[in-house]
Design an enzyme around this catalytic site. Sequence first.
Site, mmCIF file in Angstrom:
data_model
loop_
_atom_site.group_PDB
_atom_site.id
_atom_site.type_symbol
_atom_site.label_atom_id
_atom_site.label_comp_id
_atom_site.label_asym_id
_atom_site.label_seq_id
_atom_site.Cartn_x
_atom_site.Cartn_y
_atom_site.Cartn_z
ATOM 1 N N TYR A 96 0.949 -1.200 -0.229
ATOM 2 C CA TYR A 96 -0.094 -0.058 0.030
ATOM 3 C C TYR A 96 0.798 1.283 0.112
ATOM 4 O O TYR A 96 0.678 2.258 -0.874
ATOM 5 C CB TYR A 96 -0.820 0.078 0.977
ATOM 6 C CG TYR A 96 -1.932 -1.021 1.137
ATOM 7 C CD1 TYR A 96 -3.009 -1.206 0.133
ATOM 8 C CD2 TYR A 96 -1.884 -2.189 2.144
ATOM 9 C CE1 TYR A 96 -3.923 -2.157 -0.077
ATOM 10 C CE2 TYR A 96 -2.990 -3.019 1.912
ATOM 11 C CZ TYR A 96 -3.836 -3.235 1.099
ATOM 12 O OH TYR A 96 -4.810 -4.201 0.854
ATOM 13 N N HIS A 333 -7.589 0.744 2.427
ATOM 14 C CA HIS A 333 -7.525 -0.466 2.775
ATOM 15 C C HIS A 333 -6.205 -0.819 3.717
ATOM 16 O O HIS A 333 -6.049 -1.867 4.084
ATOM 17 C CB HIS A 333 -7.114 -1.412 1.276
ATOM 18 C CG HIS A 333 -7.808 -2.653 1.365
ATOM 19 N ND1 HIS A 333 -7.880 -3.484 2.407
ATOM 20 C CD2 HIS A 333 -7.797 -3.663 0.370
ATOM 21 C CE1 HIS A 333 -8.116 -4.553 2.220
ATOM 22 N NE2 HIS A 333 -8.245 -4.806 0.939
ATOM 23 N N SER A 449 -5.889 -15.038 4.790
ATOM 24 C CA SER A 449 -5.704 -14.313 6.101
ATOM 25 C C SER A 449 -4.618 -14.889 6.894
ATOM 26 O O SER A 449 -4.428 -16.238 7.211
ATOM 27 C CB SER A 449 -6.962 -14.432 6.991
ATOM 28 O OG SER A 449 -6.831 -13.817 7.843
ATOM 29 N N SER A 547 -10.784 -12.296 -4.689
ATOM 30 C CA SER A 547 -10.862 -12.501 -3.062
ATOM 31 C C SER A 547 -12.576 -12.888 -2.994
ATOM 32 O O SER A 547 -13.351 -12.554 -3.673
ATOM 33 C CB SER A 547 -11.119 -10.882 -2.469
ATOM 34 O OG SER A 547 -9.741 -10.339 -2.447
ATOM 35 N N GLN A 548 -12.640 -13.707 -2.018
ATOM 36 C CA GLN A 548 -14.043 -14.350 -1.574
ATOM 37 C C GLN A 548 -14.136 -13.219 -0.263
ATOM 38 O O GLN A 548 -13.331 -13.237 0.773
ATOM 39 C CB GLN A 548 -13.729 -15.686 -0.782
ATOM 40 C CG GLN A 548 -15.157 -16.131 -0.432
ATOM 41 C CD GLN A 548 -15.040 -17.344 0.451
ATOM 42 O OE1 GLN A 548 -15.975 -17.715 0.916
ATOM 43 N NE2 GLN A 548 -13.961 -18.093 0.159
#
Length: 625
Positions: A96, A333, A449, A547-548
Amino acid sequence: MQTNSVMPVLKRETAQAHSHCNMLPKLPVPDLQHTLDAYLRSVKHLVSEKQFQKTQAIVETFGMHGGVGERLQKLLLEKRENTENWVFDFWLEDMYLKNRLALPVNSSPALVFPKQPFRDVKDSLVFAARLILSVSQYKAAVDGKTLLVDVARGQKADTPLCMDQYKRLFSSYRQAGLKLDTLITADSTSDTGHVIVACKNQFFTLNLMEGSCKLNEADVQGQLEWIYEQTLSAEQKQPDMGLLTTEGRTDWARARDQLLKDPVNRESVELMERCVCVVCLDDPTDLESSDANRAALMLHGGGHDKNGANRWYDKPLQFVVGADGVCGVVGEHSPFEGIVLVECTEHLLKNIRNSSGTQSSSRTASELPHPRRLLWKCSPQIQYILASAADHLHRLVRNLDMNVFTFSVYGKEFIKQQKMSPDAFIQLALQLAFYRCHRRLVSTYESASLRRFRQGRVDNIRSSTPEALAFVKAMTDRGTSAQDKMEKLRAAVDAQSKITVLAVTGMGTDNHLLGLREIAKEMKMETPDIFCDETYHISTHFILSTSQVPTAEEMFCCYGPVVPDGYGVCYNPRPAHVLFCVSSFRESEETCSGLFVKALDEGLQDMRILCTKHTDHRNTPNTPK
């Protein structure tokens, strides 16, 4: 843009477990040879044989006994001993803070709420008032550490998860820098704070307490009505400063430096940076309220001529309440992952839904101090930057190709009946769709994750496996038998499930390679050849970013592609359907969201036909969720 993981969460246990974050294990450093072998396996089928042979030689040299790789590995192991999370800062900067692209579309995801049935502006202000009070209550739970603790589901279920990201929901701010942004996190527990309300590109501070009393619903609604009325007049209208935050990060950093030279601007910027969140009261647009249009409006506001300047993108939470019922939340984010945003937002929506009605106030509107309008001094240089920002945002709006698609033939229950992981199955459908569109596979990002570990964020699941390639080739080859296709499907699902387990247990490839690369920079070493190799650049150019993002509420997540020639694909598997948000850029000749969705629809239907004809139950019944 990495939004969420394959690990949905549920709430469980009491708040005492918030202290468990320090009791969670530290993120492991994978074995060097394991990572190098996994890296070679993940790229072999994505590059030419000649290029792979070159890469293999470079990797073998890097990993040889006593070589550069072993020295860097030792340094990483030392860093693990001396820090809470050895990859956290490396990852945050790389993912980021070093990114110079504008935040809207390129970085910030959005959650799109169901279209609200507002009859008039007053209805929207009632909704906004209830939202603000719900935010205040949730913030109090975060500050007081009374939230229930998230627990993993799916792969490696029932593990308690680190709650560290929640404290950054309301206390963080991404400050633009010339080369590197800064994520600032303040101590937010000392006061209730203030909310910034954006209306018609004007910004107002709304205090959540007056004196020793918290505002109730009637108070907040009255304050919002006053703000709305103030913006109907051109008197005191300030420049559209929110546009500056839509610019590339370096341009915005330069403009910010100019702004802060004036004390009036400095005070306004500080109020923006310290607020709990931004609530954007949007004007109606003339667009059809389709899912795709609402998703795009959440991501970029529709441009300067609509609500694109009614934003402040550096703040982690921007709640959008449109007078036409188009509502949602835009998330910066860098402080947290998508699942944390989902958990917070679902709590807020339930709270709003359960609100009993407007409370009467013991005070009259005149007794409450009015919200304060933020003032700006705008130099000719800043005016020029604002005009440039408006043009850039307009181009971004025109460039985004958003498609929201609900596949309703079946959902995750059918996939579970085939004794397969729904996430792995859907990932293979995405690989098949890409292959049918482009006749090749590419480097793919699926976030996994790491919240099982202290200060865990995410690693990458490299979904374009060799088994996935064998499967998609079989599915597009008329000469391949159905039995062979089915065997390749199961082999690909198994491979995907295995690398998922490795990623969520800290044994992924990408973070380890990133750590090795960055520790070399820290030690002022020459960049190792493995990170200068063309294959490494190909493998980190994520043309397919996926992404889910499961939700219990009727809302969905969307985001833009992470590279100019790529796709952003977010999906939510429900029992009887799967919702997909597919984005790409119109300026790319390589991509088309509509064609990708068409190929995805056809692929999912073909996979159902294949499974229906050739179902076997040889796999164990304990299917990952």
